[in-house]
Design a protein around this motif. Structure first.
Motif, PDB file in Angstrom:
ATOM      1  N   LYS A 126       0.820  -1.210   0.000  1.00 17.65           N
ATOM      2  CA  LYS A 126       0.000   0.000   0.000  1.00 17.65           C
ATOM      3  C   LYS A 126       0.854   1.259   0.000  1.00 17.65           C
ATOM      4  CE  LYS A 126      -4.085  -1.809   2.326  1.00 17.65           C
ATOM      5  NZ  LYS A 126      -4.787  -1.872   3.599  1.00 17.65           N
ATOM      6  N   THR A 127       2.014   1.199   0.647  1.00 19.71           N
ATOM      7  CA  THR A 127       2.805   2.408   0.825  1.00 19.71           C
ATOM      8  C   THR A 127       4.059   2.438  -0.055  1.00 19.71           C
ATOM      9  OG1 THR A 127       3.905   1.384   2.707  1.00 19.71           O
ATOM     10  CG2 THR A 127       1.990   2.768   3.185  1.00 19.71           C
ATOM     11  N   THR A 128       4.030   1.756  -1.184  1.00 24.09           N
ATOM     12  CA  THR A 128       5.164   1.835  -2.101  1.00 24.09           C
ATOM     13  C   THR A 128       5.288   3.285  -2.575  1.00 24.09           C
ATOM     14  OG1 THR A 128       4.761  -0.411  -2.863  1.00 24.09           O
ATOM     15  CG2 THR A 128       6.138   0.972  -4.269  1.00 24.09           C
ATOM     16  N   PRO A 129       6.447   3.905  -2.348  1.00 21.64           N
ATOM     17  CA  PRO A 129       6.593   5.319  -2.735  1.00 21.64           C
ATOM     18  C   PRO A 129       6.359   5.516  -4.232  1.00 21.64           C
ATOM     19  CG  PRO A 129       8.443   4.595  -1.388  1.00 21.64           C
ATOM     20  CD  PRO A 129       7.674   3.367  -1.744  1.00 21.64           C
ATOM     21  N   ALA A 130       5.653   6.577  -4.575  1.00 17.37           N
ATOM     22  CA  ALA A 130       5.360   6.843  -5.989  1.00 17.37           C
ATOM     23  C   ALA A 130       5.058   8.318  -6.214  1.00 17.37           C
ATOM     24  CB  ALA A 130       4.172   6.001  -6.450  1.00 17.37           C
ATOM     25  N   LEU A 131       5.414   8.781  -7.401  1.00 20.23           N
ATOM     26  CA  LEU A 131       5.029  10.110  -7.886  1.00 20.23           C
ATOM     27  C   LEU A 131       4.429   9.912  -9.259  1.00 20.23           C
ATOM     28  CD1 LEU A 131       8.191  12.258  -7.052  1.00 20.23           C
ATOM     29  CD2 LEU A 131       5.979  12.435  -5.930  1.00 20.23           C
ATOM     30  N   LYS A 132       3.249  10.471  -9.501  1.00 22.22           N
ATOM     31  CA  LYS A 132       2.645  10.293 -10.829  1.00 22.22           C
ATOM     32  C   LYS A 132       1.708  11.449 -11.159  1.00 22.22           C
ATOM     33  CE  LYS A 132      -0.995   7.257  -9.050  1.00 22.22           C
ATOM     34  NZ  LYS A 132      -1.681   5.975  -9.145  1.00 22.22           N
ATOM     35  N   LYS A 133       1.277  11.465 -12.412  1.00 14.20           N
ATOM     36  CA  LYS A 133       0.323  12.463 -12.924  1.00 14.20           C
ATOM     37  C   LYS A 133       0.775  13.890 -12.648  1.00 14.20           C
ATOM     38  CE  LYS A 133      -3.942   9.995 -13.630  1.00 14.20           C
ATOM     39  NZ  LYS A 133      -5.345   9.852 -13.340  1.00 14.20           N
ATOM     40  N   GLY A 134       1.939  14.237 -13.124  1.00 12.85           N
ATOM     41  CA  GLY A 134       2.396  15.616 -13.024  1.00 12.85           C
ATOM     42  C   GLY A 134       1.649  16.492 -14.013  1.00 12.85           C
ATOM     43  N   ARG A 135       0.974  17.531 -13.519  1.00 17.32           N
ATOM     44  CA  ARG A 135       0.192  18.411 -14.393  1.00 17.32           C
ATOM     45  C   ARG A 135       0.418  19.864 -13.986  1.00 17.32           C
ATOM     46  NH1 ARG A 135      -5.477  14.905 -14.639  1.00 17.32           N
ATOM     47  NH2 ARG A 135      -5.090  14.117 -16.718  1.00 17.32           N
ATOM     48  N   PHE A 136       0.123  20.769 -14.900  1.00 18.83           N
ATOM     49  CA  PHE A 136       0.248  22.188 -14.580  1.00 18.83           C
ATOM     50  C   PHE A 136      -0.880  22.961 -15.240  1.00 18.83           C
ATOM     51  CE2 PHE A 136       2.206  22.103 -18.756  1.00 18.83           C
ATOM     52  CZ  PHE A 136       1.793  23.310 -19.319  1.00 18.83           C
ATOM     53  N   TRP A 137      -1.120  24.183 -14.759  1.00 17.06           N
ATOM     54  CA  TRP A 137      -2.027  25.098 -15.451  1.00 17.06           C
ATOM     55  C   TRP A 137      -1.643  26.532 -15.116  1.00 17.06           C
ATOM     56  CZ3 TRP A 137      -3.503  21.655 -11.698  1.00 17.06           C
ATOM     57  CH2 TRP A 137      -4.006  22.165 -10.496  1.00 17.06           C
ATOM     58  N   ILE A 138      -1.981  27.418 -16.042  1.00 18.59           N
ATOM     59  CA  ILE A 138      -1.644  28.839 -15.928  1.00 18.59           C
ATOM     60  C   ILE A 138      -2.951  29.612 -15.733  1.00 18.59           C
ATOM     61  CG2 ILE A 138      -0.664  30.840 -17.138  1.00 18.59           C
ATOM     62  CD1 ILE A 138       0.941  28.724 -18.839  1.00 18.59           C
ATOM     63  N   THR A 139      -3.012  30.438 -14.697  1.00 11.21           N
ATOM     64  CA  THR A 139      -4.214  31.247 -14.442  1.00 11.21           C
ATOM     65  C   THR A 139      -3.892  32.719 -14.669  1.00 11.21           C
ATOM     66  OG1 THR A 139      -4.887  29.644 -12.751  1.00 11.21           O
ATOM     67  CG2 THR A 139      -6.046  31.766 -12.780  1.00 11.21           C
ATOM     68  N   PRO A 140      -4.535  33.349 -15.675  1.00 11.67           N
ATOM     69  CA  PRO A 140      -4.312  34.789 -15.882  1.00 11.67           C
ATOM     70  C   PRO A 140      -4.890  35.594 -14.720  1.00 11.67           C
ATOM     71  CG  PRO A 140      -5.474  33.765 -17.757  1.00 11.67           C
ATOM     72  CD  PRO A 140      -5.491  32.789 -16.626  1.00 11.67           C
ATOM     73  N   ASP A 141      -4.564  36.879 -14.676  1.00 13.95           N
ATOM     74  CA  ASP A 141      -5.024  37.778 -13.621  1.00 13.95           C
ATOM     75  C   ASP A 141      -6.547  37.702 -13.464  1.00 13.95           C
ATOM     76  OD1 ASP A 141      -5.670  39.954 -11.962  1.00 13.95           O
ATOM     77  OD2 ASP A 141      -3.915  41.073 -12.656  1.00 13.95           O
ATOM     78  N   PRO A 142      -7.046  37.246 -12.290  1.00 18.51           N
ATOM     79  CA  PRO A 142      -8.498  37.081 -12.112  1.00 18.51           C
ATOM     80  C   PRO A 142      -9.260  38.404 -12.034  1.00 18.51           C
ATOM     81  CG  PRO A 142      -7.359  36.649 -10.051  1.00 18.51           C
ATOM     82  CD  PRO A 142      -6.295  36.864 -11.088  1.00 18.51           C
ATOM     83  N   TYR A 143      -8.522  39.523 -11.853  1.00 15.18           N
ATOM     84  CA  TYR A 143      -9.197  40.823 -11.697  1.00 15.18           C
ATOM     85  C   TYR A 143      -9.408  41.541 -13.034  1.00 15.18           C
ATOM     86  CZ  TYR A 143      -8.197  39.914  -6.840  1.00 15.18           C
ATOM     87  OH  TYR A 143      -8.137  39.323  -5.604  1.00 15.18           O
ATOM     88  N   HIS A 144      -9.020  40.867 -14.133  1.00 16.88           N
ATOM     89  CA  HIS A 144      -9.245  41.448 -15.461  1.00 16.88           C
ATOM     90  C   HIS A 144     -10.020  40.460 -16.314  1.00 16.88           C
ATOM     91  CE1 HIS A 144      -5.898  43.942 -14.029  1.00 16.88           C
ATOM     92  NE2 HIS A 144      -6.366  44.859 -14.850  1.00 16.88           N
ATOM     93  N   ASN A 145     -10.993  40.978 -17.057  1.00 19.32           N
ATOM     94  CA  ASN A 145     -11.842  40.114 -17.880  1.00 19.32           C
ATOM     95  C   ASN A 145     -11.161  39.811 -19.212  1.00 19.32           C
ATOM     96  OD1 ASN A 145     -14.030  38.608 -18.419  1.00 19.32           O
ATOM     97  ND2 ASN A 145     -15.420  40.304 -18.870  1.00 19.32           N
ATOM     98  N   ASP A 146      -9.989  39.187 -19.108  1.00 14.12           N
ATOM     99  CA  ASP A 146      -9.166  38.960 -20.288  1.00 14.12           C
ATOM    100  C   ASP A 146      -8.314  37.721 -20.006  1.00 14.12           C
ATOM    101  OD1 ASP A 146      -7.348  39.003 -22.338  1.00 14.12           O
ATOM    102  OD2 ASP A 146      -6.784  41.112 -22.111  1.00 14.12           O
ATOM    103  N   ASP A 147      -8.297  36.786 -20.952  1.00 17.36           N
ATOM    104  CA  ASP A 147      -7.583  35.529 -20.711  1.00 17.36           C
ATOM    105  C   ASP A 147      -6.099  35.589 -21.045  1.00 17.36           C
ATOM    106  OD1 ASP A 147      -9.902  34.392 -19.860  1.00 17.36           O
ATOM    107  OD2 ASP A 147     -10.396  33.436 -21.770  1.00 17.36           O
TER     108      ASP A 147
END
Length: 226
Positions: free
Chosen positions: A13-34
């Motif tokens: 159950k505790t075999t060390p693992a790293l998986k599913k590396g993902r990323f995302w970029i979020t533009p400035d939430p205070y401007h209505n522009d992507d």
């Protein structure tokens, strides 16, 4: 069950693992522009599934050099017990000199397994995605037993993962799942049947791209009898 067997199960159950590396970029939430723009905020998020989750550590590099949290480059991390683990790099008041390659490195404290590195490029050419169906590709007419390729053209930098699903009804995809991932925008279906006739939605995922309102398009598939 003997103690030895119980120990064996615990180890499994505790075999060390790293998986599913993902990323995302979020533009400035205070401007209505992507778009990403100089003088605004931009956030890069990085997510990895780790076993055990509490051993997960993150570090950040910019153009290969270690990055430390500061007033203008704010690094945060979710509670270590929560999986998947997520780290955020908030760049406040983006400057031209901030353009470059940011690398998020995930590792386990105990070591013993390879790290996961995720590169995210931030530049003037980093743009949100767009999605279109190529001319003549919808409706797509096929015969039972054919192999067909439903296609959506995706642009943007970085290019996001495309999610395919049925748009006309709540029905599973050909592989039995409710949603299928595509890295090139193509959904390949082998041995099509009449039941597969209908509308298919292609939609941009937030993963490996911009965390913005999903872009989507629909492809019609018509399967005729032999």
């Amino acid at each position: 069950m003997s103690n030895l067997e119980a120990d064996g199960l615990q180890q499994q159950k505790t075999t060390p693992a790293l998986k599913k590396g993902r990323f995302w970029i979020t533009p400035d939430p205070y401007h209505n522009d992507d778009n990403i723009q100089i003088g605004r905020e931009v956030k890069i998020s990085c997510q990895v599934e780790a076993t055990p989750p509490e051993e997960l550590t993150f570090s950040w590099l910019k153009n290969g050099r270690a990055l430390r949290s500061s007033e203008r480059m704010v690094i945060t991390q979710t509670d270590p017990d929560i999986s998947p683990g997520t780290t955020n790099l908030d760049i406040i008041d983006l400057k031209f000199t901030d353009f470059g390659t940011y690398t998020c490195v995930a590792a386990l404290k105990g070591g013993g397994i390879p790290e996961i590195s995720i590169d995210v490029n931030i530049s003037s050419t980093t743009v949100p995605p767009s999605l279109t169906v190529p001319r003549g590709k919808s409706p797509l007419v096929a015969r039972e037993g054919d192999t067909v390729e439903l296609e959506c053209l995706v642009s943007g930098k970085p290019k996001p993962i495309i999610l395919w699903s049925r748009s006309d009804k709540e029905a599973p995809m050909p592989d039995g799942s409710m949603q299928m991932e595509s890295y090139d925008g193509v959904l390949r279906i082998v041995n099509v049947s009449r039941e597969m006739t209908g509308s298919y939605r292609c939609q941009t995922s937030q993963y490996n791209g911009f965390n913005v309102k999903p872009r989507e398009a629909v492809v019609e598939l018509i399967v005729q009898c032999e």
